[in-house]
Every structure is written in structure tokens, then in C-alpha cells.
Design an enzyme around this catalytic site. Sequence first.
Site, PDB file in Angstrom:
ATOM      1  N   THR A   8     -11.249  -6.852  -4.301  1.00 60.33           N
ATOM      2  CA  THR A   8     -10.564  -7.703  -3.551  1.00 60.33           C
ATOM      3  C   THR A   8     -11.535  -8.798  -3.056  1.00 60.33           C
ATOM      4  O   THR A   8     -13.002  -8.712  -2.795  1.00 60.33           O
ATOM      5  CB  THR A   8     -10.312  -6.723  -2.104  1.00 60.33           C
ATOM      6  OG1 THR A   8      -9.600  -7.510  -1.348  1.00 60.33           O
ATOM      7  CG2 THR A   8     -11.517  -6.282  -1.535  1.00 60.33           C
ATOM      8  N   LYS A  13     -11.867  -4.878   3.914  1.00 59.69           N
ATOM      9  CA  LYS A  13     -11.825  -3.843   3.048  1.00 59.69           C
ATOM     10  C   LYS A  13     -13.175  -3.369   2.623  1.00 59.69           C
ATOM     11  O   LYS A  13     -13.396  -2.264   2.502  1.00 59.69           O
ATOM     12  CB  LYS A  13     -10.613  -4.167   1.854  1.00 59.69           C
ATOM     13  CG  LYS A  13      -9.392  -4.036   2.479  1.00 59.69           C
ATOM     14  CD  LYS A  13      -8.477  -4.206   1.035  1.00 59.69           C
ATOM     15  CE  LYS A  13      -6.897  -4.219   1.378  1.00 59.69           C
ATOM     16  NZ  LYS A  13      -6.082  -4.257   0.220  1.00 59.69           N
ATOM     17  N   ASP A  68      -3.815   0.019  -3.896  1.00 58.14           N
ATOM     18  CA  ASP A  68      -2.602  -0.768  -3.604  1.00 58.14           C
ATOM     19  C   ASP A  68      -1.710   0.222  -2.725  1.00 58.14           C
ATOM     20  O   ASP A  68      -1.884   1.571  -2.761  1.00 58.14           O
ATOM     21  CB  ASP A  68      -1.683  -0.786  -4.881  1.00 58.14           C
ATOM     22  CG  ASP A  68      -0.396  -1.790  -4.720  1.00 58.14           C
ATOM     23  OD1 ASP A  68      -0.665  -2.557  -3.687  1.00 58.14           O
ATOM     24  OD2 ASP A  68       0.592  -1.425  -5.270  1.00 58.14           O
ATOM     25  N   PHE A 156      -2.351  -5.065  10.776  1.00 59.11           N
ATOM     26  CA  PHE A 156      -1.566  -6.212  10.032  1.00 59.11           C
ATOM     27  C   PHE A 156      -0.488  -5.676   9.483  1.00 59.11           C
ATOM     28  O   PHE A 156      -0.199  -4.437   9.460  1.00 59.11           O
ATOM     29  CB  PHE A 156      -2.390  -6.813   9.023  1.00 59.11           C
ATOM     30  CG  PHE A 156      -3.154  -5.805   8.035  1.00 59.11           C
ATOM     31  CD1 PHE A 156      -2.399  -5.487   6.925  1.00 59.11           C
ATOM     32  CD2 PHE A 156      -4.244  -4.980   8.097  1.00 59.11           C
ATOM     33  CE1 PHE A 156      -2.860  -4.535   6.053  1.00 59.11           C
ATOM     34  CE2 PHE A 156      -4.640  -4.079   7.263  1.00 59.11           C
ATOM     35  CZ  PHE A 156      -3.901  -3.751   6.123  1.00 59.11           C
ATOM     36  N   ASP A 159       2.089  -2.633  10.885  1.00 57.83           N
ATOM     37  CA  ASP A 159       1.412  -1.759  11.810  1.00 57.83           C
ATOM     38  C   ASP A 159       2.441  -1.720  13.232  1.00 57.83           C
ATOM     39  O   ASP A 159       2.232  -0.790  13.807  1.00 57.83           O
ATOM     40  CB  ASP A 159      -0.128  -2.095  12.225  1.00 57.83           C
ATOM     41  CG  ASP A 159      -0.994  -1.268  11.076  1.00 57.83           C
ATOM     42  OD1 ASP A 159      -0.459  -0.569  10.460  1.00 57.83           O
ATOM     43  OD2 ASP A 159      -1.759  -2.067  10.829  1.00 57.83           O
ATOM     44  N   HIS A 184      -3.319   6.297   5.789  1.00 53.43           N
ATOM     45  CA  HIS A 184      -3.321   6.455   4.199  1.00 53.43           C
ATOM     46  C   HIS A 184      -4.558   5.852   3.456  1.00 53.43           C
ATOM     47  O   HIS A 184      -4.996   6.762   2.688  1.00 53.43           O
ATOM     48  CB  HIS A 184      -1.712   5.653   3.758  1.00 53.43           C
ATOM     49  CG  HIS A 184      -1.784   4.525   4.120  1.00 53.43           C
ATOM     50  ND1 HIS A 184      -2.016   3.895   5.515  1.00 53.43           N
ATOM     51  CD2 HIS A 184      -1.648   3.333   3.547  1.00 53.43           C
ATOM     52  CE1 HIS A 184      -1.647   2.473   5.442  1.00 53.43           C
ATOM     53  NE2 HIS A 184      -1.795   2.181   4.349  1.00 53.43           N
TER      54      HIS A 184
END
Length: 206
Positions: A8, A13, A68, A156, A159, A184
Site C-alpha cells: 500500500t 496502514k 482487502d 473513513f 465508519d 476486523h
Amino acid sequence: MTRIVLATHNQGKVAELRRILGDLDVVGLDEFPGAPDVAETEPTFAGNALLKARAIAAFTGLPAVADDSGLCVDALNGMPGVLSARWSGRFGAAAGDRDAANLQLLLDQLADVPDERRGAHFLCAAVLVTPDGAERTVEGRMRGTVIREPRGTGGFGYDPIFVPDGETRTTAEMSAAEKDAISHRGKAFRELAAVLPEALAAAGRS
């Protein structure tokens, strides 16, 4: 120290994975100019994550981690699912704020669904692929309910309309640390972190 590439360009992240993995050297794609931009064409979260991790492991020659994730709504037979990020299609792109367009479309589609049938879950598949072809896949889930009006300014995507089971707040009303503890993505990456040393050691022996 083993260097791992997270597939990414999102530095948020990268920072998150660094917190979870602790003593491993995690870098993002910004350090690898020319890295391929892999299209997510698979019908499953794990399939899309594997596409990305395989491509990046081959390009960099380093172990690669990818994920993902998306929102799966019970009343929509598990959709938007792997289409979560592009649920509003060209209309979202034309609007200029795809997240807002995706969220509004989902609310419109659920407008007539009663509160007791608005269950949903976020699902994240996280994978490790080593340059020699070894692969590990894990999943994390967060169950909850889709509410009728957005609340909160954090996070984001979906949410602002998702309340996790056992909570009264949306994930957009939580701090980053609170969300990471139950999300998750947090669950998936913590599970991946638990198997990484064994997986990397096995790859080194092969």
C-alpha cells in the site's frame, strides 16, 4: 531485522502494521518506485489480497503483506462486500467524494429495512507472501449494525454508520486505539503477526 513490504501507499496502514508487528521492519510501496498497481479483480477479499501480495513479493524480492476488506450487509446478501470501496460506481467518482457517495447509496438502499434486520459485519483478509511462494492467509471480522444517519468524524468509509456489537458509538466516534482493539483489520493483522515468525522462518529454510 526482517524487512516486510506492506502492499500500500497509505502511510496510515503502514504505521498501523508497524505498531502491531513491533520488532519487524515494515515499509510501504513509497520506498519502491515503479511497484505495480494491482487491480482488485477477484471475487473474494482473500483473492484480492493475494493478488497484491504476490505481485509485490515478486517485484521487491521481499516478504509482502497485503489486505482487502469491506462491509457485508445481511439485508443485501453480503454486499457491498468486495465492491465496498467502489459501490457507487461512476456516480461516486463523478461526485468527487467516493466515500460519501458510497455511504449515501448504502443508506438509500437500506431505507426501508427495519432496525432489527440491519445487521452487518466488516471482514478483512490479510495475507503474507514470501518471494519463494509461501503464503499465509488470515481473516478478521467485526459484527455490528448499520444505523440510519452518519455519526462521528473519525475513521473513513462506512465508519460513520456502523455500530459494533456491544457498543453505542459508531466506529467513527471511537479513537483510533479503541477501533483498532476491536476492528476486523486489527484482528486480522494481530493474527497474522502471531504466525509471521514461523512463516518467515519456514521460508528461510526452504
